[in-house]
Design an enzyme around this catalytic site. Structure first.
Site, short mmCIF file in Angstrom:
data_model
loop_
_atom_site.label_atom_id
_atom_site.label_comp_id
_atom_site.label_asym_id
_atom_site.label_seq_id
_atom_site.Cartn_x
_atom_site.Cartn_y
_atom_site.Cartn_z
N GLU A 1 -37.97 7.78 -4.38
CA GLU A 1 -38.88 6.86 -3.68
C GLU A 1 -38.20 6.50 -2.39
O GLU A 1 -37.20 5.78 -2.38
CB GLU A 1 -39.07 5.58 -4.51
CG GLU A 1 -39.68 5.79 -5.88
CD GLU A 1 -41.19 5.80 -5.85
OE1 GLU A 1 -41.78 5.79 -4.76
OE2 GLU A 1 -41.78 5.85 -6.95
N CYS B 1 -40.62 -0.76 1.90
CA CYS B 1 -40.80 0.66 2.19
C CYS B 1 -42.26 0.97 2.54
O CYS B 1 -42.53 1.85 3.34
CB CYS B 1 -40.34 1.48 1.00
SG CYS B 1 -41.00 0.86 -0.53
N LYS C 1 -27.11 1.53 -10.79
CA LYS C 1 -26.27 1.00 -9.72
C LYS C 1 -27.13 0.23 -8.71
O LYS C 1 -27.95 0.81 -8.01
CB LYS C 1 -25.53 2.11 -8.97
CG LYS C 1 -24.46 1.50 -8.06
CD LYS C 1 -24.02 2.40 -6.94
CE LYS C 1 -24.90 2.32 -5.73
NZ LYS C 1 -24.83 1.05 -4.99
N GLU D 1 -38.66 4.34 10.91
CA GLU D 1 -38.77 3.17 10.05
C GLU D 1 -37.79 2.10 10.56
O GLU D 1 -36.59 2.35 10.64
CB GLU D 1 -38.42 3.56 8.61
CG GLU D 1 -38.67 2.45 7.64
CD GLU D 1 -38.32 2.86 6.21
OE1 GLU D 1 -37.29 3.52 6.01
OE2 GLU D 1 -39.09 2.50 5.31
#
Ligand code: NAD
Length: 472
Positions: free
Chosen positions: A253, A287, A179, A384
């Site tokens: 991850e 990331c 997906k 983040e």
């Protein structure tokens, strides 16, 4: 500054259909609902895409299950032929794919053309090479595939994350339901067509499009044997909870807040290039971005002067222009998050700076930004941001640099800049980060494992290590 004339890549290189269905069992088919995917650079609708519900996910998993016995029984050398074929088709069609990815994601064509696409092809070539050598990979004399892999990926590197997931899964004999993210479904649907062109047996790869709910149906599906997820730590936590106790294998991850550490003996100009690459590459939607700059106090002023000078030369604008360095922010929601966290940074007392820059009127844009005077208590030093925003902190000793670098719930990557090899090795040894770059940043290679510590997730993708997640 010397001005460049516009050098736009032609959009007509790629044909985008007005509508796309789900790719299940080698065929495209409709779903009950649809959603629109837009170009974040101008907010124009690119296509209408099927939204997979629970029954659609069920059909996709059933197709992958049916395909599994014969796919996993093929000799590795036969599976490798398909993977080599896919890699070559990607190379042949890379110009189309680069334009498509830039349109759907907003990232500059320079990056899709020179970074994403070459790495995507390299991943398929690399894992094609492993398919007939699994016995020698160090995971026992007869490693077996797990079955059906349910894979959910984010929007920041849509096709590259697909390659990271699908190439090792197929090489090891698993079948896949993938997906893509809801804001960037088009390159995965293009990839479905690549699978057909490569004559991949029906059901080996299935692509279901949709938002978070579609992802949830997939990872919670009882007939999935392995879940691979790349995305936010928050969703990763939910998935870990839902998978716990089911016997499914899981790799995650997740996010990061990497420190890029510059010591006083580092070559300043090279470090500045690495800092710019670390945080402004892909609009900072990375990331492992070097989003916290830790600079030794004695060179902070000199380095910041050079960094600001370099930032004034960054070109922000049309992602299809070959001279563009920074493209569009991927979505209105992501732009709102970057805008909010940056406002909080200023409110909490950090000093904000951006070079003068004309942003287009339509679409989602954010000027490259740095914050100085940041302390570890500031939210912009801890959370983040996932955008082109750098928080600058200083340190005096290596011990202080290590302590500050590790003072984060994340642990995906880090960078060290110094002329002294012994210092680099000693510091790298003490950093709690999955990848540590020395005198470079954001370097990727399919042969090298990638993954996190702590809240950045677990499991490794890439390299020989990446095979382990798909083998019993
Ligand atoms: P996200 O977690 O919101 O979405 C990622 C994917 O998960 C999307 O496809 C989304 O539709 C799906 N999803 C959402 N809710 C779900 C649920 N409950 N169950 C199953 N699937 C669900 O993250 P995002 O905003 O798309 O991506 C940004 C994040 O991804 C950042 O935090 C970034 O650090 C992280 N990221 C990590 C890596 C890595 O390799 N570690 C790589 C890229 C991005």
């Amino acid at each position: 500054m010397f001005e460049y004339a516009p050098a736009p890549e032609s959009r007509s290189i790629v044909d985008i259909a007005p509508t796309y269905g789900l790719f299940i069992d080698g065929e495209f088919g409709d779903a009950k609902d649809t959603f629109k995917t837009i170009n974040p650079a101008d907010e124009q609708v690119l296509a209408e895409v099927a939204l997979a519900g629970p029954e659609d996910v069920d059909r996709a998993v059933a197709a992958a299950r049916r395909a599994f016995p014969s796919w996993s029984a093929l000799p590795g050398s036969e599976r490798a032929k398909y993977l080599f074929r896919i890699a070559r088709i990607i190379q042949e069609r890379s110009r189309e794919l680069a334009v498509l990815e830039s349109l759907d994601n907003g990232k500059p064509i320079k990056e899709t053309r020179d970074v994403d696409l070459p790495l995507v092809a390299a991943h398929f070539f690399y894992y094609a090479g492993w398919a007939d050598k699994l016995k020698y990979a160090g995971f026992g004399s007869d490693p077996r595939p797990l079955g059906v892999a349910g894979q959910v990926i984010p929007w920041n590197f849509p096709l590259l994350m697909l390659a990271w997931k699908i190439a090792p899964a197929l090489a090891t004999g698993n079948t896949v339901v993938l997906k893509p993210a809801e804001t960037t479904p088009l390159s995965a649907l293009f990839f479905a067509d690549v699978c057909r062109q490569a004559d991949l047996p029906p059901g080996v790869v299935n692509i279901v499009t949709g938002a978070g709910d579609t992802g949830r149906y997939l990872v919670e599906h009882p007939d999935v044997n392995k879940v691979a997820f790349t995305g936010s730590t928050e969703v990763g936590r939910q998935i870990a909870r839902s998978v716990a106790g089911t016997g499914k294998r899981l790799t995650l991850e997740l996010g990061g807040k990497a420190a890029n550490i510059v010591f006083d003996d580092a070559p300043i100009d090279q470090a500045v290039e690495g800092i710019v690459d670390g945080i402004f590459f892909n609009q900072g939607h990375v990331c492992c971005a070097g989003s916290r700059l830790l600079v030794q106090e004695s060179i902070a002023e000199e380095l910041l002067t050079s960094l600001k000078r370099r930032m004034t030369t960054l070109r922000v604008g049309d992602p299809l222009d070959k001279n563009t360095d920074i493209g569009a922010i991927n979505s209105a929601a992501q732009l709102a998050r970057i805008t909010d966290l940056s406002a909080i940074g200023a409110e909490e007392g950090a000093e904000r700076w951006s070079p003068p820059c004309d942003l287009p009127e339509r679409g989602f844009w954010f000027a490259p930004t740095i914050f100085t005077g940041v302390t570890q208590a500031h939210r912009i030093a801890r959370e983040e941001i996932f955008g082109p925003v750098l928080s600058v902190l200083t340190f005096r000793t290596p011990a202080e640099a290590i302590e500050k670098a590790n003072n984060t719930p994340y642990g995906l990557s880090a960078g060290i800049w110094s002329e002294k090899g012994s210092l680099i090795l000693a510091v790298a040894d003490q950093l709690r980060a999955g990848v540590v770059w020395a005198n470079t940043f954001n370097k990727f290679d399919p042969t090298s494992p990638f993954g996190g510590y702590k809240e950045s997730g677990y499991g490794r993708e890439g390299g020989r290590h990446g095979l382990e997640a798909y083998l019993a």
